[in-house]
Design a protein around this motif. Sequence first.
Motif, PDB file in Angstrom:
ATOM      1  N   PRO A   4       0.806  -1.227   0.000  1.00  0.00           N
ATOM      2  CA  PRO A   4       0.000   0.000   0.000  1.00  0.00           C
ATOM      3  C   PRO A   4       0.841   1.280   0.000  1.00  0.00           C
ATOM      4  O   PRO A   4       0.497   2.254  -0.668  1.00  0.00           O
ATOM      5  N   LEU A   5       1.956   1.257   0.710  1.00  0.00           N
ATOM      6  CA  LEU A   5       2.847   2.423   0.736  1.00  0.00           C
ATOM      7  C   LEU A   5       3.447   2.655  -0.652  1.00  0.00           C
ATOM      8  O   LEU A   5       3.492   3.787  -1.141  1.00  0.00           O
ATOM      9  N   LEU A   6       3.870   1.591  -1.311  1.00  0.00           N
ATOM     10  CA  LEU A   6       4.467   1.720  -2.642  1.00  0.00           C
ATOM     11  C   LEU A   6       3.437   2.142  -3.685  1.00  0.00           C
ATOM     12  O   LEU A   6       3.753   2.890  -4.607  1.00  0.00           O
ATOM     13  N   VAL A   7       2.211   1.690  -3.530  1.00  0.00           N
ATOM     14  CA  VAL A   7       1.141   2.103  -4.448  1.00  0.00           C
ATOM     15  C   VAL A   7       0.907   3.604  -4.329  1.00  0.00           C
ATOM     16  O   VAL A   7       0.737   4.303  -5.337  1.00  0.00           O
ATOM     17  N   GLU A   8       0.923   4.125  -3.125  1.00  0.00           N
ATOM     18  CA  GLU A   8       0.747   5.573  -2.936  1.00  0.00           C
ATOM     19  C   GLU A   8       1.879   6.350  -3.589  1.00  0.00           C
ATOM     20  O   GLU A   8       1.656   7.382  -4.218  1.00  0.00           O
ATOM     21  N   LEU A  85      10.207  -5.348   7.751  1.00  0.00           N
ATOM     22  CA  LEU A  85       9.333  -6.387   8.274  1.00  0.00           C
ATOM     23  C   LEU A  85       7.882  -5.994   8.029  1.00  0.00           C
ATOM     24  O   LEU A  85       6.968  -6.668   8.461  1.00  0.00           O
ATOM     25  N   GLY A  86       7.689  -4.866   7.372  1.00  0.00           N
ATOM     26  CA  GLY A  86       6.371  -4.290   7.163  1.00  0.00           C
ATOM     27  C   GLY A  86       6.143  -3.153   8.140  1.00  0.00           C
ATOM     28  O   GLY A  86       5.858  -2.035   7.743  1.00  0.00           O
ATOM     29  N   ASP A  87       6.337  -3.434   9.408  1.00  0.00           N
ATOM     30  CA  ASP A  87       6.158  -2.392  10.418  1.00  0.00           C
ATOM     31  C   ASP A  87       7.483  -1.770  10.859  1.00  0.00           C
ATOM     32  O   ASP A  87       7.496  -0.739  11.513  1.00  0.00           O
ATOM     33  N   ILE A  88       8.600  -2.365  10.495  1.00  0.00           N
ATOM     34  CA  ILE A  88       9.930  -1.830  10.809  1.00  0.00           C
ATOM     35  C   ILE A  88      10.709  -1.708   9.498  1.00  0.00           C
ATOM     36  O   ILE A  88      10.721  -2.631   8.691  1.00  0.00           O
ATOM     37  N   PHE A 118       7.898   7.525   4.255  1.00  0.00           N
ATOM     38  CA  PHE A 118       7.411   8.023   2.964  1.00  0.00           C
ATOM     39  C   PHE A 118       8.355   9.086   2.403  1.00  0.00           C
ATOM     40  O   PHE A 118       8.723   9.044   1.223  1.00  0.00           O
ATOM     41  N   ALA A 119       8.780  10.017   3.253  1.00  0.00           N
ATOM     42  CA  ALA A 119       9.681  11.090   2.809  1.00  0.00           C
ATOM     43  C   ALA A 119      11.036  10.532   2.370  1.00  0.00           C
ATOM     44  O   ALA A 119      11.604  10.989   1.368  1.00  0.00           O
ATOM     45  N   ILE A 120      11.549   9.545   3.082  1.00  0.00           N
ATOM     46  CA  ILE A 120      12.833   8.937   2.700  1.00  0.00           C
ATOM     47  C   ILE A 120      12.703   8.259   1.342  1.00  0.00           C
ATOM     48  O   ILE A 120      13.543   8.443   0.453  1.00  0.00           O
ATOM     49  N   LEU A 121      11.652   7.473   1.169  1.00  0.00           N
ATOM     50  CA  LEU A 121      11.441   6.789  -0.111  1.00  0.00           C
ATOM     51  C   LEU A 121      11.305   7.782  -1.245  1.00  0.00           C
ATOM     52  O   LEU A 121      11.902   7.609  -2.311  1.00  0.00           O
ATOM     53  N   MET A 122      10.551   8.848  -1.012  1.00  0.00           N
ATOM     54  CA  MET A 122      10.365   9.867  -2.056  1.00  0.00           C
ATOM     55  C   MET A 122      11.679  10.571  -2.383  1.00  0.00           C
ATOM     56  O   MET A 122      11.959  10.856  -3.547  1.00  0.00           O
TER      57      MET A 122
END
Length: 126
Positions: A4-8, A85-88, A118-122
């Motif tokens: 879901p995070l990657l889809v966003e 791990l999904g949450d970490i 999210f900010a790091i990935l972006m």
Amino acid sequence: MVAPLLVEIAKITDITIYIEYLLDVDDKLSGLLDYFLVANQDLIIIEAKKKDIDSGFNQLAAQLIALDKCEENDDIEFLYGAVTLGDIWKFGILDRKNKRIIKNIHSHTIPEDIEEVFAILMSIIR
């Protein structure tokens, strides 16, 4: 929690996401990248197996090295990755010039640090 995070991120950027992307350099460096985001700066995301973030980071390091061998653009100085791990989440960088892996010592947790993750990935893919 990862998808879901990657889809966003995909909704608001111009990236391609490959799931279970085969990276095959040689008989010692091959395997599936859980998520491979292709953008201005590529990003590997590995889901840690058996809920072991440390062995997941070792897998990430090996896959960053394999990606380095496949990457034809010598102008790219760093390759980025994350293990989760999904949450970490933990992030790492391969410094291609100095041939070393840099491991971020901080862990980020979801949902508490979702905006930071999210900010790091972006920042990596832009």
